[in-house]
Structures are given as C-alpha cells and as structure tokens.
Motif scaffolding. Structure first.
Motif, PDB file in Angstrom:
ATOM      1  N   GLU A 189       0.821  -1.304  -0.019  1.00 52.45           N
ATOM      2  CA  GLU A 189       0.041  -0.099  -0.063  1.00 52.45           C
ATOM      3  C   GLU A 189       0.818   1.328   0.111  1.00 52.45           C
ATOM      4  OE1 GLU A 189      -0.384  -1.502   4.360  1.00 52.45           O
ATOM      5  OE2 GLU A 189      -0.068  -2.122   2.282  1.00 52.45           O
ATOM      6  N   THR A 206      -7.999   0.114  -5.626  1.00 53.28           N
ATOM      7  CA  THR A 206      -7.357  -0.976  -4.701  1.00 53.28           C
ATOM      8  C   THR A 206      -8.492  -2.115  -4.820  1.00 53.28           C
ATOM      9  OG1 THR A 206      -8.706  -0.222  -2.984  1.00 53.28           O
ATOM     10  CG2 THR A 206      -6.867   0.874  -3.210  1.00 53.28           C
ATOM     11  N   SER A 208      -9.947  -5.393  -2.996  1.00 55.03           N
ATOM     12  CA  SER A 208     -10.096  -5.547  -1.930  1.00 55.03           C
ATOM     13  C   SER A 208     -11.102  -7.066  -1.496  1.00 55.03           C
ATOM     14  CB  SER A 208     -11.124  -4.579  -1.015  1.00 55.03           C
ATOM     15  OG  SER A 208     -11.626  -5.083   0.352  1.00 55.03           O
ATOM     16  N   GLU A 209     -11.146  -7.661  -0.546  1.00 53.77           N
ATOM     17  CA  GLU A 209     -11.950  -8.917  -0.179  1.00 53.77           C
ATOM     18  C   GLU A 209     -13.347  -8.502   0.102  1.00 53.77           C
ATOM     19  OE1 GLU A 209     -10.452 -10.802   3.351  1.00 53.77           O
ATOM     20  OE2 GLU A 209     -10.998  -9.262   4.669  1.00 53.77           O
ATOM     21  N   ARG A 210     -13.580  -7.138  -0.015  1.00 56.01           N
ATOM     22  CA  ARG A 210     -14.977  -6.796   0.242  1.00 56.01           C
ATOM     23  C   ARG A 210     -15.464  -5.914  -0.801  1.00 56.01           C
ATOM     24  NH1 ARG A 210     -16.018  -4.209   6.009  1.00 56.01           N
ATOM     25  NH2 ARG A 210     -18.228  -4.936   5.287  1.00 56.01           N
ATOM     26  N   GLU A 241     -11.569  -2.664   4.667  1.00 58.42           N
ATOM     27  CA  GLU A 241     -10.283  -3.073   4.688  1.00 58.42           C
ATOM     28  C   GLU A 241      -9.185  -1.962   4.852  1.00 58.42           C
ATOM     29  OE1 GLU A 241      -7.487  -5.814   1.865  1.00 58.42           O
ATOM     30  OE2 GLU A 241      -9.630  -6.032   1.668  1.00 58.42           O
ATOM     31  N   CYS A 244      -6.711  -0.867   2.084  1.00 60.57           N
ATOM     32  CA  CYS A 244      -7.307  -0.189   0.836  1.00 60.57           C
ATOM     33  C   CYS A 244      -7.802   1.299   1.409  1.00 60.57           C
ATOM     34  CB  CYS A 244      -8.483  -1.052   0.468  1.00 60.57           C
ATOM     35  SG  CYS A 244      -8.165  -2.548  -0.441  1.00 60.57           S
ATOM     36  N   CYS A 261     -12.391   1.260  -4.774  1.00 58.69           N
ATOM     37  CA  CYS A 261     -12.051   0.206  -4.093  1.00 58.69           C
ATOM     38  C   CYS A 261     -13.396  -0.940  -4.540  1.00 58.69           C
ATOM     39  CB  CYS A 261     -12.398   0.188  -2.474  1.00 58.69           C
ATOM     40  SG  CYS A 261     -12.183  -1.506  -1.633  1.00 58.69           S
ATOM     41  N   ASN A 263     -14.358  -5.512  -5.430  1.00 55.91           N
ATOM     42  CA  ASN A 263     -14.070  -6.565  -4.868  1.00 55.91           C
ATOM     43  C   ASN A 263     -12.920  -7.770  -5.784  1.00 55.91           C
ATOM     44  OD1 ASN A 263     -14.256  -9.407  -3.707  1.00 55.91           O
ATOM     45  ND2 ASN A 263     -16.351  -8.897  -2.863  1.00 55.91           N
TER      46      ASN A 263
END
Length: 285
Positions: A189, A206, A208-210, A241, A244, A261, A263
């Motif tokens: 990052e 970014t 992200s897992e979300r 997250e 991110c 951001c 997923n």
C-alpha cells in the motif's frame, strides 16, 4: 446468461464515453497476495489486459504477505510483527525476495500468455519491472529494530513514464532498493500510494476482499468525498479493509483525483466500476 446482440450493442454504446475518457490516463491498481491466490485472479488479469488494449497507462502494485508467510512456515520460522508491520530480519528477507519474485513471475506469465480462451488471447503485452522504487529503512521505533523493513523514499518517475509511453504495463513489487545496494521489504500500500502520488495518477484502484467501504449499518458507500469520509472515520462509522482505505485516503489527500475500491472475488467488478454508471464498489473523491 448470454446477452442478446441488441443488449450487447446497448452495453457497448453505454461504455463508449468511459472508454474515451480513460484512454491515455494513468491508473495504479493495487492488490495484495490474497487476491493473487483467489480463483478469480486470472479473470482480473484478463480485464487488466483489456484496459491496456484500450490505451490505459497501467501501473500494477502487488503484495505478497501470505506467500511470505508460507515460505517462513516451510523454514519453521515465526512471523514477527509490530503494529501490523513485519520485522524483516535477514532470513525473513530471503523469504520476501523469494515470494515477491515468484508472484511477479506468475503475474508476468499470465499477462504474457494473453490468456487462452479469453477475449485477449494472442495479444502481445509487455510487462516491465525492476529497480523503480528507491527505499529507506524504517529504522528503530519504540525500541524495536525493523531491520530490512523499509519505506518508499522515491519513485523513478522518468523510468516508469518511459515504460508506459512504450505501451508497457509497469509491475511494482513490495520491495525497494537503497543507493548503497540494500534491499528493503515494503508494504504494497505504501508503494501503490507513493507511485500514484509521484506519477500524478488519474486513479488509484484497490482490490479488496470486500465490495468497498461500508458504514456501520452495512450500507455500501458508492461515492463519498474525502472530508466526509474522515469525519465518519473519526466517529468510528466506517467499516473497510484497512490497507485499501489507507491507500485511497492518502492518495486523494495528496492530489490523486479519484480512488476506487472493488471486490477481487467478483468477476468483472473492475470493468463494472470503470465502464458503467452505477459502478461496482466505492469511489472516494
């Protein structure tokens, strides 16, 4: 479900303004080692290749934390952290170099092969990496010597621009080099943020897992201004997250126009965010 010809034409037409707007722009795309191990990652690479073919200047910044942890485990060595920052001793540095090199080669191979059975099959994409990030040691903090853990000192703007002008994708690893030849383990990052700022990028994206940034009620924040996001964060009303969120906020605060951001689990989320009105994740302005 396959689209009809009419639906495909309508979709293409609706995407045209975004295609025109993004051509020639510089995007930094940041993703951690977790994204690389996700089954959807080859499709993300396919979409990145598509962006390159549409004239977007791309800088990819990858992490390698789980890959480093795997190599430390094989050596029966425990990971050491202080305030979520890895302490990089000499043996850990060897694992960092091995993991980062392996991840970089994997990404380069996916881009080079043009992804058989994909729309980008047969495309020739050049990927460039190297000593484009100059680093400095993090040093000693609160009595803890972080050894070969470092921070970005500067980014080789001219070198990166030369590669981008040639139509290449630039790939940056979470490693940096000092003028005296030392190697430092960096957070991806930090690399992504400093690259976006130094290159005056039009966007930092970014993965992200979300799905993005949420409020405490579980609502996805589609678009939010930085000042409002800071207020909500201070009031502990933000759920996102951390890596991110940090990269997005730091980049926008330093002048990067837009931070996204999306997923990495979701197929097509990157393209939906960039080429549709409603997007797929969160946007910070």
């Amino acid at each position: 479900m396959a689209l009809s010809d009419t639906e495909s034409i309508r979709l293409f037409r609706s995407s045209a303004p975004y295609i025109n707007a993004h051509r020639g722009k510089t995007f930094v795309i940041m993703f951690g080692g977790e994204a690389i191990e996700d089954p959807n990652f080859p499709r993300i690479i396919q979409d990145i290749a598509l962006l390159n073919s549409l004239g977007v200047r791309l800088i990819l910044v990858h992490g390698a934390r789980p890959q480093i942890d795997q190599r430390l485990m094989l050596r029966h060595k425990n990971s050491k952290f202080k305030d979520s920052i890895r302490i990089t001793d000499k043996e850990t540095l060897e694992c960092v170099k091995d993991a980062a090199g392996s991840v970089r080669s994997h990404i380069e191979a996916l881009l080079t092969m043009g992804l058989p059975n994909s729309p980008m099959h047969g495309s020739q994409i050049r990927v460039c990496s190297g000593n484009l990030v100059v680093a400095r040691p993090l040093g000693v903090k609160e009595g803890v010597d972080f050894e070969n853990t470092g921070l970005v000192r500067r980014v080789d703007v001219q070198g990166i621009n030369d590669h981008l002008s040639d139509g290449s994708i630039v790939l940056l690893s979470p490693m940096g080099y000092s003028p005296t030849g030392e190697i430092f383990n960096l957070s991806h990052e930090d690399v992504a943020t400093q690259a976006a700022i130094a290159m005056k990028a039009d966007k930092i994206i970014t993965l992200s897992e979300r799905d993005g940034i949420f409020d405490r009620l579980g609502n996805l924040l589609r678009t939010t201004e930085l000042n409002l996001l800071k207020k909500e964060l201070a009031a502990d009303n933000i759920d996102a997250e951390k890596t991110c969120l940090t990269a997005m906020m730091s980049s926008v605060e330093a002048g990067v126009t837009r931070a996204h951001c999306v997923n990495y689990h979701t197929d097509g989320s990157l393209l939906r965010e960039l080429f549709t009105r409603d997007g797929a994740g969160s946007l910070v302005l």
